[in-house]
Design an enzyme around this catalytic site. Structure first.
Site, PDB file in Angstrom:
ATOM      1  N   ASP A 139       0.716  -1.172   0.157  1.00 46.16           N
ATOM      2  CA  ASP A 139      -0.042  -0.046  -0.067  1.00 46.16           C
ATOM      3  C   ASP A 139       0.770   1.104   0.088  1.00 46.16           C
ATOM      4  OD1 ASP A 139      -1.745   2.170   0.545  1.00 46.16           O
ATOM      5  OD2 ASP A 139      -2.801   1.139   2.100  1.00 46.16           O
ATOM      6  N   HIS A 140       1.036   1.855  -1.248  1.00 43.54           N
ATOM      7  CA  HIS A 140       2.136   2.972  -1.275  1.00 43.54           C
ATOM      8  C   HIS A 140       1.923   4.040  -0.079  1.00 43.54           C
ATOM      9  CE1 HIS A 140      -0.796   4.596  -4.116  1.00 43.54           C
ATOM     10  NE2 HIS A 140      -0.440   5.906  -3.966  1.00 43.54           N
ATOM     11  N   HIS A 196      -6.015   2.696   1.977  1.00 43.43           N
ATOM     12  CA  HIS A 196      -5.092   3.822   2.558  1.00 43.43           C
ATOM     13  C   HIS A 196      -5.759   4.482   3.665  1.00 43.43           C
ATOM     14  CE1 HIS A 196      -3.583   3.235  -1.413  1.00 43.43           C
ATOM     15  NE2 HIS A 196      -4.264   3.855  -1.909  1.00 43.43           N
TER      16      HIS A 196
END
Ligand code: NAD
Length: 484
Positions: free
Chosen positions: A177-178, A240
């Protein structure tokens, strides 16, 4: 100040989907920057593996173009780029068939760190995992990196976990999950657990509420078909925003170690209370004077998918009882901004006569743009005329505070890839975390799908639908302004 570059061991990194959009835009330009920073030992290799019939030189040319287009200033370093390209190789491969696997087996060395990045559609994850084993390529030490989306509900995420688990141990799986790779997100942990100032206040005695906003100015053009099946809840909140919520709300882990951190995040997700409809606002952007509506963008005139969502959540534990967490995210909003704001409570009593304004300390953590932190404090307004109070920010924009070092801060993807090579899973989601997140979001999504809930329209370039404002107004609060 000189940044410390921590060396990594020699690796073979195979990028399945190495010719795709993500690989060209993010992964390879990021790896080039890590190469420039000295984090790619000479004998390390990056092997692109995708469907296109290319040879190694054709692939190097493609990546040279990608770095030139997406790599920023560094791409002008042509000599270094040439050396970097020499470390690239390519295999044309069929994830669903036999083609190319024998060639890949010859290239990947068993005695160095092996990482396999699945930058392909999730429907291919199982095929890749299986073939890495049947072709004798993966070892018990190999790592796999899995892109989002990780499922579209609990059942599909569970099935995907089960498929990967047939071939890889949880310790080998890196679900990316960047958002978690962003500097400020990690700083959240440094601020909370590295300072004596904040932790004593980090609870329902001192915190009034917390706001998490992730707003984008872009619409869904280009990925409408995917987005229309997902919506803001699946695309942004389930991963996110919930990850940010976890980092803000979790208990201090016993140590800064992957499972210790992830255990605490999991507890937060499990403590999230169900939300009733009154505390969720779904929106869809309307047409603007010179822009199309959401429905036109996704070419679905009857779409009920949300491009905006705002909600009020509660965490059922001693620390956070009674403290609302307001989350909102949307497309075509007035500015591109990601911020977490911890709004502290009012003073119990003011000693300053005539001061009717409500002064609150607010700790704001900006993820983008201008990553940084500011703390709103109350001071005396300068000048004569008595004791009037004003609020001012104690602002720390990383770029200002850290000077050149801030420019050297790796971008999220490159940092996370280096963590994979180092074997550090702290910033990656564990399988049970992902499933717990879906377990919480599934009933909400099922609820509005069953009701055929129609999202509220909002003007492009706004802060979302009016009802989202009401969500806080009803509680006597207001959203922070969205500033780009
Ligand atoms: P893309 O369509 O641009 O590229 C797909 C890649 O997969 C290509 O290299 C293609 O050759 C390869 N491929 C397709 N079928 C194959 C097969 N049968 N065998 C071998 N290779 C095959 O996709 P993308 O945008 O790069 O996305 C890749 C993954 O990353 C997806 O899971 C996506 O959800 C995720 N992701 C992408 C972005 C982004 O910004 N593009 C952002 C977040 C997550």
């Amino acid at each position: 100040m000189v940044s410390r570059v921590i060396p990594v061991e020699t690796f073979d990194l195979v990028i399945f989907g190495g010719t795709g959009d993500l690989a060209r835009r993010k992964i390879l330009p990021g790896l080039f920057r890590r190469f420039l920073a000295g984090q790619m030992p000479e004998s390390s290799r990056i092997i692109g593996a995708a469907r296109s019939e290319l040879d190694a030189d054709g692939y190097r040319k493609m990546i040279a173009d990608a770095v030139a287009e997406f790599g920023g200033e560094e791409s002008s370093n042509t000599k270094a780029l040439q050396t970097f390209l020499e470390r690239l190789d390519y295999v044309a491969i069929d994830a669903k068939g036999d083609g190319g696997w024998a060639d890949l087996a010859k290239l990947v060395r068993p005695d160095v760190i092996q990482a396999f990045y699945f930058s392909v559609a999730p429907s291919l994850f199982g095929d890749l995992a299986e073939r890495l084993h049947t072709n004798g390529i993966a070892t018990e030490h190999s790592r796999i990196v899995v892109e989002k989306p990780f499922g579209r509900d609990l059942a599909s995420a569970h099935a995907l976990n089960a498929t990967l688990a047939e071939h890889f141990d949880e310790k080998q799986i890196y679900r990316i999950d960047h958002y978690l790779g962003k500097e400020t997100v990690q700083n959240l942990m440094a601020i909370r657990f590295g300072n004596v100032l904040f932790e004593p206040l980090w609870n329902n005695h001192y915190v009034d509420h917390i706001q998490i906003t992730v707003s984008e100015t872009v619409g869904v053009t280009g990925r409408g078909a995917y987005y229309d099946r997902s919506g803001a809840m699946r695309d942004m909140v389930q991963n996110h925003l919930m990850q940010l919520l976890c980092l803000i709300a979790m208990e201090p882990p016993g140590e800064f170690e992957a499972d210790a951190v992830r255990d605490e995040k999991l507890k937060v997700i499990r403590a999230l209370q169900p939300i009733d409809n009154h505390h969720i606002v779904r929106g869809q952007y309307d047409a603007g004077p010179d822009s199309q509506s959401y429905r036109e963008d996704v070419e679905n005139p009857r779409s009920f998918t949300e491009s905006f969502i705002a909600m009020r959540c509660h965490i059922a534990n001693w620390r956070w009882a009674g403290v609302p967490f307001y989350l909102r995210t949307g497309k075509k909003m007035k500015a591109r901004s990601s911020e977490i704001a911890v709004v502290f409570k009012d003073l119990g009593h003011t000693i300053f006569e005539g001061d009717e304004a409500r002064h609150r300390n607010i700790l704001s953590i900006r993820l983008q743009p201008n990553e940084g932190i500011d703390l709103q404090v109350t001071i005396k307004e300068p000048g004569p005329g008595g004791m009037r109070l004003i609020d001012v920010p104690l602002d720390m924009t990383f770029a200002d505070a850290l000077g050149d070092d801030a420019e050297e801060v790796p971008d999220a993807y490159e940092r996370l890839i280096m963590d994979v090579i180092r074997g550090n899973q702290t910033l990656f989601m564990r399988g049970d975390e992902v499933e717990a997140a879906w377990r919480w979001t599934d009933p909400l999504i099922e609820g509005w799908e069953a009701r055929n809930d129609v999202p509220k329209l909002y003007e492009p370039g706004s802060a979302g639908p009016e009802d989202a404002m009401m969500l806080l107004h009803r509680d006597g609060r207001k959203w922070r302004d969205i500033k780009g």
